[in-house]
Design a protein around this motif. Sequence first.
Motif, PDB file in Angstrom:
ATOM      1  N   ASP A   1      -6.575   8.270 -10.094  1.00 25.69           N
ATOM      2  CA  ASP A   1      -7.093   9.577  -9.689  1.00 25.69           C
ATOM      3  C   ASP A   1      -7.667  10.298 -10.903  1.00 25.69           C
ATOM      4  N   ASP A   2      -8.748  11.026 -10.714  1.00 24.41           N
ATOM      5  CA  ASP A   2      -9.395  11.687 -11.843  1.00 24.41           C
ATOM      6  C   ASP A   2      -9.958  13.036 -11.411  1.00 24.41           C
ATOM      7  N   ASP A   3      -9.631  14.048 -12.168  1.00 19.80           N
ATOM      8  CA  ASP A   3     -10.177  15.394 -11.934  1.00 19.80           C
ATOM      9  C   ASP A   3      -9.953  15.861 -10.498  1.00 19.80           C
ATOM     10  N   GLY A   4      -8.771  15.581 -10.007  1.00 19.76           N
ATOM     11  CA  GLY A   4      -8.420  16.059  -8.674  1.00 19.76           C
ATOM     12  C   GLY A   4      -8.962  15.212  -7.550  1.00 19.76           C
ATOM     13  N   GLU A   5      -9.762  14.212  -7.873  1.00 20.28           N
ATOM     14  CA  GLU A   5     -10.300  13.334  -6.843  1.00 20.28           C
ATOM     15  C   GLU A   5      -9.408  12.110  -6.690  1.00 20.28           C
ATOM     16  N   GLU A   6      -9.033  11.824  -5.446  1.00 21.78           N
ATOM     17  CA  GLU A   6      -8.135  10.708  -5.186  1.00 21.78           C
ATOM     18  C   GLU A   6      -8.918   9.395  -5.184  1.00 21.78           C
ATOM     19  N   ALA A   7      -8.454   8.447  -5.993  1.00 28.17           N
ATOM     20  CA  ALA A   7      -9.111   7.143  -6.057  1.00 28.17           C
ATOM     21  C   ALA A   7      -8.764   6.322  -4.814  1.00 28.17           C
ATOM     22  N   TRP A   8      -9.677   5.423  -4.442  1.00 25.87           N
ATOM     23  CA  TRP A   8      -9.382   4.492  -3.357  1.00 25.87           C
ATOM     24  C   TRP A   8      -8.446   3.429  -3.896  1.00 25.87           C
ATOM     25  N   ARG A   9      -7.292   3.305  -3.271  1.00 30.07           N
ATOM     26  CA  ARG A   9      -6.295   2.355  -3.741  1.00 30.07           C
ATOM     27  C   ARG A   9      -6.266   1.124  -2.851  1.00 30.07           C
ATOM     28  N   TYR A  10      -6.024   0.007  -3.447  1.00 31.19           N
ATOM     29  CA  TYR A  10      -6.002  -1.254  -2.709  1.00 31.19           C
ATOM     30  C   TYR A  10      -4.957  -2.174  -3.360  1.00 31.19           C
ATOM     31  N   ILE A  11      -4.430  -3.090  -2.550  1.00 30.28           N
ATOM     32  CA  ILE A  11      -3.448  -4.032  -3.060  1.00 30.28           C
ATOM     33  C   ILE A  11      -4.147  -5.256  -3.625  1.00 30.28           C
TER      34      ILE A  11
ATOM     35  N   GLU B   1       0.811  -1.202   0.000  1.00 24.62           N
ATOM     36  CA  GLU B   1       0.000   0.000   0.000  1.00 24.62           C
ATOM     37  C   GLU B   1       0.851   1.263   0.000  1.00 24.62           C
ATOM     38  N   ILE B   2       2.178   1.144   0.239  1.00 33.00           N
ATOM     39  CA  ILE B   2       3.089   2.290   0.167  1.00 33.00           C
ATOM     40  C   ILE B   2       3.977   2.166  -1.077  1.00 33.00           C
ATOM     41  N   GLN B   3       3.388   1.675  -2.180  1.00 31.56           N
ATOM     42  CA  GLN B   3       4.166   1.382  -3.377  1.00 31.56           C
ATOM     43  C   GLN B   3       4.820   2.624  -3.983  1.00 31.56           C
ATOM     44  N   ASP B   4       4.201   3.788  -3.859  1.00 34.82           N
ATOM     45  CA  ASP B   4       4.836   5.017  -4.360  1.00 34.82           C
ATOM     46  C   ASP B   4       6.152   5.286  -3.632  1.00 34.82           C
ATOM     47  N   GLU B   5       6.135   5.154  -2.313  1.00 33.12           N
ATOM     48  CA  GLU B   5       7.352   5.380  -1.529  1.00 33.12           C
ATOM     49  C   GLU B   5       8.403   4.316  -1.829  1.00 33.12           C
ATOM     50  N   VAL B   6       7.948   3.088  -2.002  1.00 36.91           N
ATOM     51  CA  VAL B   6       8.880   2.012  -2.337  1.00 36.91           C
ATOM     52  C   VAL B   6       9.538   2.281  -3.683  1.00 36.91           C
ATOM     53  N   ALA B   7       8.754   2.701  -4.672  1.00 41.09           N
ATOM     54  CA  ALA B   7       9.300   2.983  -5.995  1.00 41.09           C
ATOM     55  C   ALA B   7      10.341   4.101  -5.929  1.00 41.09           C
ATOM     56  N   ALA B   8      10.054   5.140  -5.161  1.00 39.56           N
ATOM     57  CA  ALA B   8      11.004   6.241  -5.025  1.00 39.56           C
ATOM     58  C   ALA B   8      12.299   5.774  -4.374  1.00 39.56           C
TER      59      ALA B   8
ATOM     60  N   LEU C   1       7.411  -4.272  -9.118  1.00 40.16           N
ATOM     61  CA  LEU C   1       6.687  -3.416  -8.184  1.00 40.16           C
ATOM     62  C   LEU C   1       5.180  -3.585  -8.380  1.00 40.16           C
ATOM     63  N   SER C   2       4.787  -4.767  -8.759  1.00 38.93           N
ATOM     64  CA  SER C   2       3.400  -5.035  -9.121  1.00 38.93           C
ATOM     65  C   SER C   2       2.527  -5.279  -7.895  1.00 38.93           C
ATOM     66  N   MET C   3       1.216  -5.421  -8.152  1.00 32.03           N
ATOM     67  CA  MET C   3       0.216  -5.860  -7.173  1.00 32.03           C
ATOM     68  C   MET C   3      -0.104  -4.827  -6.097  1.00 32.03           C
ATOM     69  N   GLY C   4       0.479  -3.632  -6.178  1.00 31.62           N
ATOM     70  CA  GLY C   4       0.308  -2.667  -5.108  1.00 31.62           C
ATOM     71  C   GLY C   4      -0.488  -1.445  -5.509  1.00 31.62           C
ATOM     72  N   ALA C   5      -0.287  -0.369  -4.742  1.00 34.40           N
ATOM     73  CA  ALA C   5      -1.044   0.870  -4.920  1.00 34.40           C
ATOM     74  C   ALA C   5      -0.212   1.922  -5.640  1.00 34.40           C
ATOM     75  N   LEU C   6       0.598   1.506  -6.591  1.00 30.43           N
ATOM     76  CA  LEU C   6       1.455   2.431  -7.330  1.00 30.43           C
ATOM     77  C   LEU C   6       0.630   3.423  -8.138  1.00 30.43           C
ATOM     78  N   GLY C   7       0.954   4.711  -7.984  1.00 32.41           N
ATOM     79  CA  GLY C   7       0.271   5.757  -8.736  1.00 32.41           C
ATOM     80  C   GLY C   7       1.251   6.646  -9.466  1.00 32.41           C
TER      81      GLY C   7
END
Length: 327
Positions: free
Chosen positions: A313-323, A230-237, A253-259
């Motif tokens: 995410d779309d039009d400034g609205e954050e999507a619910w992310r899940y693994i 669920e912290i895939q963005d931080e992991v990728a960085a 880096l699959s199966m996670g909440a990467l955005g």
Amino acid sequence: MSNYDGDERFAGLPIAELNPMVNPKATRADNAAARNAKPLPAAADAAWRLRIEGYPSSEKFTEHVARFLDTVDTTLVTAVLVGMWEPGEDSKEAVRSLVDAADRLPALRHLYFGDITPEENEISWILQSDITPLFEAFPRLETLIVQGGQDLVLEPVRHESLRHLEFRTGGLPARVVRAVGASTFPALRTLELWLGTDEYGGDATVRDIEGILRAGGLPALTRLGLMNSEIQDEVAAAVSASPVLGRLTELDLSMGALGNEGAEALLIGQPLGHLRVLNLSHHFITPAMRERLTAALSAPGLALDLGDPQQADDDGEEAWRYIAVAE
């Protein structure tokens, strides 16, 4: 992400089980398989799944292992899958049973510990224990796959022969992640961690993977999977700036909440053109960012997987992310 090949194989071998025992408490129909026992394959020609079936079972897991040792020439067995042990109990007795039988399994090279189906027990409900003794009892082990993270314990170890290590969980404890980073595996080429979600015990932070990303104890590592997080963005960085990246041929880096944030980190970090595989599937990256990734990572020989896109995410609205794998 199956437990084994689709044709029921593990470590290149067809999977076999002992014939079931007759259960005096079961019906005649339920005991039909036991009464129609089939010949077992040669010991070296199969990967042997050890598991108990039914509740109440006709034998305990320790009794099942003892029957395996008495039935099969285990000196020739190279691959074992440990499946369902006593329902509701942790894996302590299963670990002890294997460790106690180590001298009867001198050829064991491939071990799947926790080969339990969702029908038997959801992945995050599998009760594990301290698996450190498995590393110590089997110094020639080359493959170890562990499924289930609840109550899982690992102490830092040194293992000279291990080439492939996986932890498949809906929540991998931070202490286990740190122990992997503090361990020494001179021959390890593949490391795969399903980090999971905090809801199911996956409390690792980016700081906990620092030992892995320094790779001081992983000199042969070429394939790294830090997945299902669920912290895939931080992991990728973190990976994009890490010393280990330049040594890899495959990054998963699959199966996670990467955005988009994690995707941007990959684009501005160290070059990725040396990779053969970059797997980002099951992600929350917007179509525009996917186009940027595809254009930037079009190096010959690099297979980029952006499959299984989720609602980004779309039009400034954050999507619910899940693994991909939690419960």
